[in-house]
Scaffold this motif. Structure first.
Motif, PDB file in Angstrom:
ATOM      1  N   ALA A  69       1.010  -1.331   0.498  1.00 46.70           N
ATOM      2  CA  ALA A  69       0.088   0.189   0.132  1.00 46.70           C
ATOM      3  C   ALA A  69       0.894   1.203  -0.158  1.00 46.70           C
ATOM      4  CB  ALA A  69      -1.368   0.301   1.248  1.00 46.70           C
ATOM      5  N   ALA A 121      -0.150   5.242  -0.868  1.00 50.10           N
ATOM      6  CA  ALA A 121      -1.305   5.219   0.533  1.00 50.10           C
ATOM      7  C   ALA A 121      -1.427   5.523   1.620  1.00 50.10           C
ATOM      8  CB  ALA A 121      -2.520   3.938   0.590  1.00 50.10           C
ATOM      9  N   SER A 122      -1.843   6.417   2.427  1.00 49.48           N
ATOM     10  CA  SER A 122      -1.595   7.847   2.805  1.00 49.48           C
ATOM     11  C   SER A 122      -1.497   5.931   4.433  1.00 49.48           C
ATOM     12  CB  SER A 122      -2.685   8.762   3.828  1.00 49.48           C
ATOM     13  OG  SER A 122      -3.878   7.971   3.363  1.00 49.48           O
ATOM     14  N   ARG A 125      -5.356   5.809   4.490  1.00 49.38           N
ATOM     15  CA  ARG A 125      -6.477   4.391   3.586  1.00 49.38           C
ATOM     16  C   ARG A 125      -5.625   3.183   4.283  1.00 49.38           C
ATOM     17  NH1 ARG A 125     -10.086   6.221   0.114  1.00 49.38           N
ATOM     18  NH2 ARG A 125      -9.709   8.629  -0.895  1.00 49.38           N
ATOM     19  N   GLN A 126      -4.616   3.476   4.968  1.00 53.81           N
ATOM     20  CA  GLN A 126      -4.432   1.502   5.131  1.00 53.81           C
ATOM     21  C   GLN A 126      -4.896   1.119   6.433  1.00 53.81           C
ATOM     22  OE1 GLN A 126       0.208   1.440   5.833  1.00 53.81           O
ATOM     23  NE2 GLN A 126       1.109   3.113   4.563  1.00 53.81           N
ATOM     24  N   TRP A 182      -8.132   3.107   6.409  1.00 57.11           N
ATOM     25  CA  TRP A 182      -9.940   2.031   6.159  1.00 57.11           C
ATOM     26  C   TRP A 182      -9.679   0.512   5.213  1.00 57.11           C
ATOM     27  CZ3 TRP A 182     -14.279   3.788   7.541  1.00 57.11           C
ATOM     28  CH2 TRP A 182     -15.179   3.271   6.991  1.00 57.11           C
ATOM     29  N   HIS A 183      -8.325   0.188   4.409  1.00 57.19           N
ATOM     30  CA  HIS A 183      -8.565  -0.182   3.513  1.00 57.19           C
ATOM     31  C   HIS A 183      -7.929  -1.906   4.395  1.00 57.19           C
ATOM     32  CE1 HIS A 183     -10.459   1.660   0.726  1.00 57.19           C
ATOM     33  NE2 HIS A 183      -9.807   2.666   0.527  1.00 57.19           N
TER      34      HIS A 183
END
Length: 319
Positions: A214, A219-220, A223-224, A226-227
């Motif tokens: 990621a 990916a911030s 974001r990491q 959340w996903h």
């Protein structure tokens, strides 16, 4: 054709039985180790169900269980026609739902944020401090909360007056409208760190290569989380939520008993306190048993409903 189908079914059943017996022989040591725990559960959780017979009797101490006078559903009729019952049921559900929402979501958020800390020493220190209140008895916690909210030198009132938010101390412990929030906040402070441990363990088991990939994709950290982080611990969250939902009505009575007082009795009395005061306290053992039986049946129904919902829509369940 029917004979062939029946023959095939019999063969499959025989194969399953053989596999089960083979598994039992291979893991007989593990099964033997589990026997003491099965015995404890049976003795302390299933054997007492025999006492539910008291709910259908006019139980008098000193007589055998089958020498009592049978009254059918009279105690349940008295329970469901008592206005006090619906008041304590409201209090029970209100504090349970508030505790479930706050006490379930905040530990998840705390665990995720704690996992994002980079300093290992600071991270361990925060985690240790957060779960220490779990080992403090509710007697001590109730004393601390009462003193903090006191009008005579209480830290909360002193702070509010210093900030100019109030002109005179507020009697928090004498206001029924505040009681549910006081219990919820006290329980959160006491159990948040301990509840977060299992989520931290689940986060630790996530494959770190996912985070590395990621990062390469840009990916911030948000974001990491959340996903990757939240989806990875979703099965743990669902299982714990199902178990918590099943205990929605069985919240005990220690917090309410220790923090409550006669001025907030209409907001502090819950089902377990109701059974204690109007059942055992007044010698109405059969009535108290009927309350406990109602409590257990509702808990089982809530557990099955939550389990069925998540099993159908999220393919996650505990049974």
């Amino acid at each position: 054709m029917k004979a062939v189908t029946e023959s095939g079914g019999s063969i499959r059943i025989a194969v399953k039985k053989k596999r089960l017996w083979t598994t039992f022989k291979e893991q007989k040591a593990l099964y033997a180790m589990s026997l003491p725990f099965i015995a404890v559960v049976f003795v302390f959780h299933y054997l007492p169900v025999w006492g539910w017979l008291m709910a259908f009797q006019n139980y008098k101490p000193g007589r055998g269980i089958f020498e009592q006078k049978w009254v059918g559903f009279d105690h349940f009729a008295a329970l469901f026609t008592d206005e006090k019952f619906y008041l304590v049921l409201r209090n029970t559900f209100a504090m349970s739902i508030m505790g479930l929402i706050v006490g379930f979501t905040v530990p998840i958020l705390f665990a995720v944020l704690l996992n994002e800390l980079r300093g290992s020493a600071f991270k361990r220190t925060v985690q240790t401090i957060s779960y220490l209140p779990h080992f403090v008895s509710w007697v001590v916690v109730a004393g601390i909360v009462t003193k903090m909210l006191s009008i005579d030198g209480g830290a909360v009132n002193q702070l509010l007056m210093f900030l100019g938010l109030i002109d005179e101390p507020i009697q928090f412990m004498a206001k029924g409208s505040w009681f549910w929030y006081i219990v919820t906040g006290s329980d959160l402070w006491k159990e948040m760190g301990w509840s977060a441990i299992i989520y931290l363990a689940a986060i630790t088991g996530i494959d770190q290569e996912q985070f590395e990939a990621a990062k390469v994709d840009g990916a911030s950290r948000l974001r990491q989380i959340w996903h990757i982080t939240l989806p990875s611990i979703a099965p743990t969250i669902v299982i714990l939520f199902i178990m918590s939902f099943g205990h929605l009505i069985s919240i005990g009575f220690e917090k309410q008993f220790l923090l409550g007082n006669p001025m907030v009795i209409d907001h502090s009395e819950v089902l377990d306190l109701y059974a204690l005061n109007y059942g055992l306290g007044m010698g109405r053992f059969s009535f108290g048993t009927a309350i406990g039986m109602f409590n257990s049946i509702v808990s089982i129904i809530l557990l099955l409903v939550a389990n069925g919902f998540f099993k159908k829509f999220m393919k996650q369940s505990i049974m």
